[in-house]
Design a protein around this motif. Structure first.
Motif, PDB file in Angstrom:
ATOM      1  N   GLY A  75       0.799  -1.223   0.000  1.00 43.04           N
ATOM      2  CA  GLY A  75       0.000   0.000   0.000  1.00 43.04           C
ATOM      3  C   GLY A  75       0.828   1.268   0.000  1.00 43.04           C
ATOM      4  N   ILE A  76       2.079   1.164  -0.397  1.00 50.85           N
ATOM      5  CA  ILE A  76       2.947   2.345  -0.462  1.00 50.85           C
ATOM      6  C   ILE A  76       2.663   3.094  -1.755  1.00 50.85           C
ATOM      7  N   ASP A  77       2.526   4.392  -1.661  1.00 44.98           N
ATOM      8  CA  ASP A  77       2.267   5.233  -2.826  1.00 44.98           C
ATOM      9  C   ASP A  77       3.577   5.425  -3.582  1.00 44.98           C
ATOM     10  N   VAL A  78       3.645   4.929  -4.814  1.00 42.96           N
ATOM     11  CA  VAL A  78       4.866   4.996  -5.611  1.00 42.96           C
ATOM     12  C   VAL A  78       4.638   5.892  -6.820  1.00 42.96           C
ATOM     13  N   ILE A  79       5.550   6.836  -7.026  1.00 39.13           N
ATOM     14  CA  ILE A  79       5.509   7.654  -8.233  1.00 39.13           C
ATOM     15  C   ILE A  79       6.801   7.434  -9.013  1.00 39.13           C
ATOM     16  N   LEU A  80       6.672   7.430 -10.337  1.00 40.77           N
ATOM     17  CA  LEU A  80       7.815   7.230 -11.223  1.00 40.77           C
ATOM     18  C   LEU A  80       7.923   8.422 -12.170  1.00 40.77           C
ATOM     19  N   PRO A  81       9.136   8.711 -12.632  1.00 38.03           N
ATOM     20  CA  PRO A  81       9.327   9.884 -13.490  1.00 38.03           C
ATOM     21  C   PRO A  81       9.007   9.620 -14.950  1.00 38.03           C
ATOM     22  N   LEU A  89      11.681  16.542 -15.263  1.00 37.11           N
ATOM     23  CA  LEU A  89      10.879  15.367 -14.949  1.00 37.11           C
ATOM     24  C   LEU A  89       9.480  15.752 -14.523  1.00 37.11           C
ATOM     25  N   ASP A  90       8.498  14.990 -14.971  1.00 36.31           N
ATOM     26  CA  ASP A  90       7.161  15.000 -14.394  1.00 36.31           C
ATOM     27  C   ASP A  90       7.009  13.654 -13.693  1.00 36.31           C
ATOM     28  N   TRP A  91       5.922  13.461 -12.976  1.00 33.14           N
ATOM     29  CA  TRP A  91       5.748  12.239 -12.194  1.00 33.14           C
ATOM     30  C   TRP A  91       4.360  11.656 -12.426  1.00 33.14           C
ATOM     31  N   GLY A 117       5.735  18.456 -11.831  1.00 35.27           N
ATOM     32  CA  GLY A 117       7.155  18.338 -11.575  1.00 35.27           C
ATOM     33  C   GLY A 117       7.538  18.404 -10.115  1.00 35.27           C
ATOM     34  N   ASP A 118       6.667  18.949  -9.283  1.00 39.00           N
ATOM     35  CA  ASP A 118       6.988  19.074  -7.857  1.00 39.00           C
ATOM     36  C   ASP A 118       6.424  17.930  -7.019  1.00 39.00           C
ATOM     37  N   ALA A 119       5.878  16.905  -7.651  1.00 34.32           N
ATOM     38  CA  ALA A 119       5.251  15.810  -6.900  1.00 34.32           C
ATOM     39  C   ALA A 119       6.241  15.094  -5.991  1.00 34.32           C
ATOM     40  N   ALA A 120       7.512  15.014  -6.412  1.00 37.29           N
ATOM     41  CA  ALA A 120       8.513  14.321  -5.602  1.00 37.29           C
ATOM     42  C   ALA A 120       8.804  15.051  -4.300  1.00 37.29           C
ATOM     43  N   ALA A 121       8.433  16.308  -4.218  1.00 33.83           N
ATOM     44  CA  ALA A 121       8.705  17.082  -3.006  1.00 33.83           C
ATOM     45  C   ALA A 121       7.874  16.614  -1.820  1.00 33.83           C
ATOM     46  N   CYS A 150      16.025  18.141 -10.827  1.00 39.95           N
ATOM     47  CA  CYS A 150      15.018  17.715  -9.863  1.00 39.95           C
ATOM     48  C   CYS A 150      15.541  17.807  -8.434  1.00 39.95           C
ATOM     49  N   LEU A 151      16.729  17.277  -8.193  1.00 42.18           N
ATOM     50  CA  LEU A 151      17.279  17.239  -6.844  1.00 42.18           C
ATOM     51  C   LEU A 151      17.555  18.646  -6.304  1.00 42.18           C
TER      52      LEU A 151
END
Length: 199
Positions: A75-81, A89-91, A117-121, A150-151
């Motif tokens: 149930g972990i929410d995973v996003i990929l680029p 990058l978008d996600w 693009g800011d979803a990884a934040a 991104c980083l």
């Protein structure tokens, strides 16, 4: 930890890593995948991460596929680029291997609504591809700059780990002023933390 006097430039290191990865026997690669998956699971559990930004590995990279499937079962929410034309990058939310398709640069990417693009934040853990890493947290990518951009925009509180093979760990790597140090590295043989997330 490698210390090779002939590998002083980023280009030389990339050539060396590509050649070594390309020559890796399938049985060794499969064993590395099993070990790496266990390390990634252990790191995720140790951090209590319920959301992860990761990536779908290309054939030459350490295989993240089994970890991604495990994360879904938990149930972990995973996003990929997904790679955009402007080298950013978008996600997209990962929903399973059937949701992947060939994307820009021949890299497998998720299909689905873009999250921005800011979803990884907003994730609890970020796993990034790398050509090599060193003891100081320098990450050497493949030269396209997607992850550098991104980083540079991520909150310092997010732990960022590069995923590499054991032989991709170096004592020191060449770096530029714009390079962003990462928190640590995960390889089949170990998990190394080089920076506190509050540094």
């Amino acid at each position: 930890m490698r210390e090779d006097p002939d590998l002083k430039s980023k280009a030389a290191i990339r050539r060396s890593v590509r050649a070594r990865r390309g020559a890796m026997p399938q049985a060794v690669r499969e064993d590395a995948t099993a070990q790496l998956t266990a390390r990634l699971i252990a790191l995720t559990e140790a951090l209590g991460a319920r959301s992860v930004a990761a990536y779908s590995a290309v054939p030459s990279e350490p295989d993240t596929g089994p970890f991604l499937e495990w994360a879904l079962t938990q149930g972990i929410d995973v996003i990929l680029p997904m790679s955009l034309a402007d080298s950013r990058l978008d996600w997209v939310r990962y929903t399973g291997v059937d949701s992947l398709a060939a994307g820009r640069h021949g890299i497998t990417e998720p299909v689905g609504p873009r999250l921005g693009g800011d979803a990884a934040a907003g994730v609890d853990l970020m796993l990034v591809p790398a050509c090599a890493v060193d003891e100081a947290g320098t990450r050497l990518g493949w030269g396209m700059g997607y992850y550098d951009r991104c980083l540079a925009q991520l909150p310092a509180s997010i732990p960022v780990y590069a995923v590499v093979f054991d032989d991709d760990r170096f004592a020191t790597l060449p770096h530029d002023p714009h390079d962003v140090a990462i928190t640590g590295a995960v390889s089949p043989g170990s998990v190394t933390r080089v920076l506190s997330v509050t540094d």
